[in-house]
Enzyme design. Structure first.
Site, PDB file in Angstrom:
ATOM      1  N   GLY A 253       0.837  -1.200   0.000  1.00 40.87           N
ATOM      2  CA  GLY A 253       0.000   0.000   0.000  1.00 40.87           C
ATOM      3  C   GLY A 253       0.874   1.252   0.000  1.00 40.87           C
ATOM      4  CG  ASP A 254       3.252   1.808   3.234  1.00 43.49           C
ATOM      5  OD1 ASP A 254       2.124   2.275   3.461  1.00 43.49           O
ATOM      6  OD2 ASP A 254       3.857   1.057   4.036  1.00 43.49           O
TER       7      ASP A 254
HETATM    8  P1  ATP Z   1      -0.165  -2.724   3.257  1.00 43.59           P
HETATM    9  O1  ATP Z   1      -1.022  -2.320   4.434  1.00 43.59           O
HETATM   10  O2  ATP Z   1       0.546  -4.039   3.437  1.00 43.59           O
HETATM   11  O3  ATP Z   1       0.776  -1.649   2.824  1.00 43.59           O
HETATM   12  P2  ATP Z   1      -2.586  -2.334   1.676  1.00 43.59           P
HETATM   13  O4  ATP Z   1      -3.711  -3.168   2.211  1.00 43.59           O
HETATM   14  O5  ATP Z   1      -2.582  -0.883   2.003  1.00 43.59           O
HETATM   15  O6  ATP Z   1      -1.177  -2.983   2.037  1.00 43.59           O
HETATM   16  P3  ATP Z   1      -2.980  -3.646  -0.855  1.00 43.59           P
HETATM   17  O7  ATP Z   1      -4.336  -3.359  -1.383  1.00 43.59           O
HETATM   18  O8  ATP Z   1      -2.761  -4.982  -0.230  1.00 43.59           O
HETATM   19  O9  ATP Z   1      -2.541  -2.447   0.100  1.00 43.59           O
HETATM   20  O10 ATP Z   1      -1.907  -3.536  -2.023  1.00 43.59           O
HETATM   21  C1  ATP Z   1      -1.638  -2.340  -2.718  1.00 43.59           C
HETATM   22  C2  ATP Z   1      -1.300  -2.659  -4.142  1.00 43.59           C
HETATM   23  O11 ATP Z   1      -0.151  -3.532  -4.195  1.00 43.59           O
HETATM   24  C3  ATP Z   1      -2.395  -3.397  -4.914  1.00 43.59           C
HETATM   25  O12 ATP Z   1      -3.361  -2.509  -5.431  1.00 43.59           O
HETATM   26  C4  ATP Z   1      -1.562  -4.107  -5.983  1.00 43.59           C
HETATM   27  O13 ATP Z   1      -1.150  -3.198  -6.978  1.00 43.59           O
HETATM   28  C5  ATP Z   1      -0.314  -4.514  -5.204  1.00 43.59           C
HETATM   29  N1  ATP Z   1      -0.527  -5.847  -4.600  1.00 43.59           N
HETATM   30  C6  ATP Z   1      -0.785  -6.131  -3.310  1.00 43.59           C
HETATM   31  N2  ATP Z   1      -0.952  -7.473  -3.118  1.00 43.59           N
HETATM   32  C7  ATP Z   1      -0.789  -8.044  -4.335  1.00 43.59           C
HETATM   33  C8  ATP Z   1      -0.826  -9.384  -4.836  1.00 43.59           C
HETATM   34  N3  ATP Z   1      -1.088 -10.422  -4.038  1.00 43.59           N
HETATM   35  N4  ATP Z   1      -0.612  -9.587  -6.151  1.00 43.59           N
HETATM   36  C9  ATP Z   1      -0.337  -8.561  -6.973  1.00 43.59           C
HETATM   37  N5  ATP Z   1      -0.290  -7.267  -6.568  1.00 43.59           N
HETATM   38  C10 ATP Z   1      -0.506  -7.005  -5.281  1.00 43.59           C
END
Ligand code: ATP
Length: 311
Positions: A253-254
């Site tokens: 996410g970051d």
């Molecule tokens: P975190 O809190 O760990 O930083 P988050 O929940 O804020 O994560 P996510 O939605 O999990 O953010 O991930 C952000 C982006 O990273 C997604 O939109 C995608 O582009 C990429 N991403 C995350 N997980 C995956 C995955 N399993 N496969 C491919 N891309 C991923």
């Protein structure tokens, strides 16, 4: 310059042990120590993309010194407010394919330290084109602290990306001065609105009509391997990403916020901004390190991302 703010940074320590024994001695086979915190991840990925960046926030004690040392080693410009209390350690014990975490809550800030950072923040905004504020607030600061930072960034004419959750996010969204962009995932949206939000388009469209979101220019709902749903002004987009081999998704996410900030700062098109944000998120999942990407792979994945406008 992009300013990346972390109000409660940490030294993240991961201990590898073969098997984890309670009420016994556990000898560590391998360990890794990194400067942690969501805004530091944003700063690192932004620097990797060769965009001018400055990391700020508050830190203290020898743990704070270590964070500064690590940032300097990685050539990430930084300017933190030094506080009296020690910054925190966050420990992850990796054992038998599991991860047991021990997280310190971090130092409590005094009222004076809270006020001093707002002053520093305003000063730094004078040389800033875009500010990304990430993560939770430390103890001691009012829940509306991000709201106060928002008011300052509006006064200084600097767009703010706010990636937070819980009370500090909901307080900030109650402010009449809205953030320029937010990047919640569906769990954070559910928590914010007190109802289940799933990854279904019709549900997301309706959810983002909530008055809390009015006036926010960009809402990027990231959905892990499912890509993202994005509202930009009156337009909605579904962003689809290819299947990839995931090594460590923490910090994706970051990395997404960093990619978004860099492309936005370079005045790129909506399509390029969203493709960049998704690519940096994906590249983060492909590395063992948190908040770290292999920039050389950028072009390899960028073109596989599909941005579709949805009615
Ligand atoms: P975190 O809190 O760990 O930083 P988050 O929940 O804020 O994560 P996510 O939605 O999990 O953010 O991930 C952000 C982006 O990273 C997604 O939109 C995608 O582009 C990429 N991403 C995350 N997980 C995956 C995955 N399993 N496969 C491919 N891309 C991923």
């Amino acid at each position: 310059m992009i300013l990346a703010v972390t109000m409660n940074p940490s030294v993240d320590i991961s201990y590898h042990v073969e098997s984890f024994k309670l009420d016994d001695i556990n000898r560590v086979e391998d360990l890794r120590k990194t400067a942690g915190g969501k805004g530091l991840n944003v700063a690192r990925v932004t620097a990797q993309m060769e965009e001018a960046v400055m990391a700020t926030g508050v830190l203290g004690g020898t743990i704070g010194d270590y964070i500064v040392q690590e940032l300097n080693k990685s050539n990430i410009p930084n300017d933190f407010l030094k506080i009296k209390k020690e910054s925190r350690n966050c420990i992850a014990i990796l054992h038998e394919g599991m991860q047991t975490e021990i997280l310190e809550s971090g130092p409590a800030l005094s009222k004076e330290e809270g006020a001093a950072f707002l002053e520093k923040f305003e000063g730094l905004l004078a040389n800033t084109s875009l500010v990304a504020v990430s993560g939770s607030l430390p103890k001691g600061l009012a829940a509306n602290y991000y709201q106060q930072m928002l008011k300052i960034s509006h006064k200084m004419g600097v767009r703010m990306i706010l990636d937070s959750s819980g009370e500090s996010l909901s307080q900030a969204l109650l402010c009449e001065k809205k953030p320029f962009a937010i990047k919640p995932n569906t769990a954070e949206l559910s928590q914010l609105l007190g109802m289940k939000v799933d990854a279904e388009i019709a549900n997301l469209k309706q959810t983002l009509n909530h008055p809390l979101f009015h006036g926010i220019e960009w809402i990027i709902v990231s959905m892990g391997g499912e890509g993202a749903f994005v509202r930009h002004g009156d337009d909605d987009y579904k962003v689809t990403i290819p299947k990839i081999e995931v090594v460590n998704p923490v910090g994706s996410g970051d990395a997404t916020v960093a990619g978004f900030a860099v492309a936005l700062n370079r005045n790129q098109s909506v399509e390029t901004i969203l493709k960049t944000a998704m690519t940096t998120g994906m590249l983060n999942t492909m590395e063992a390190g948190t908040g770290y990407i292999d920039v050389n792979k950028m072009n390899e994945y960028f073109d596989f991302i599909k941005v579709e406008k949805v009615d």
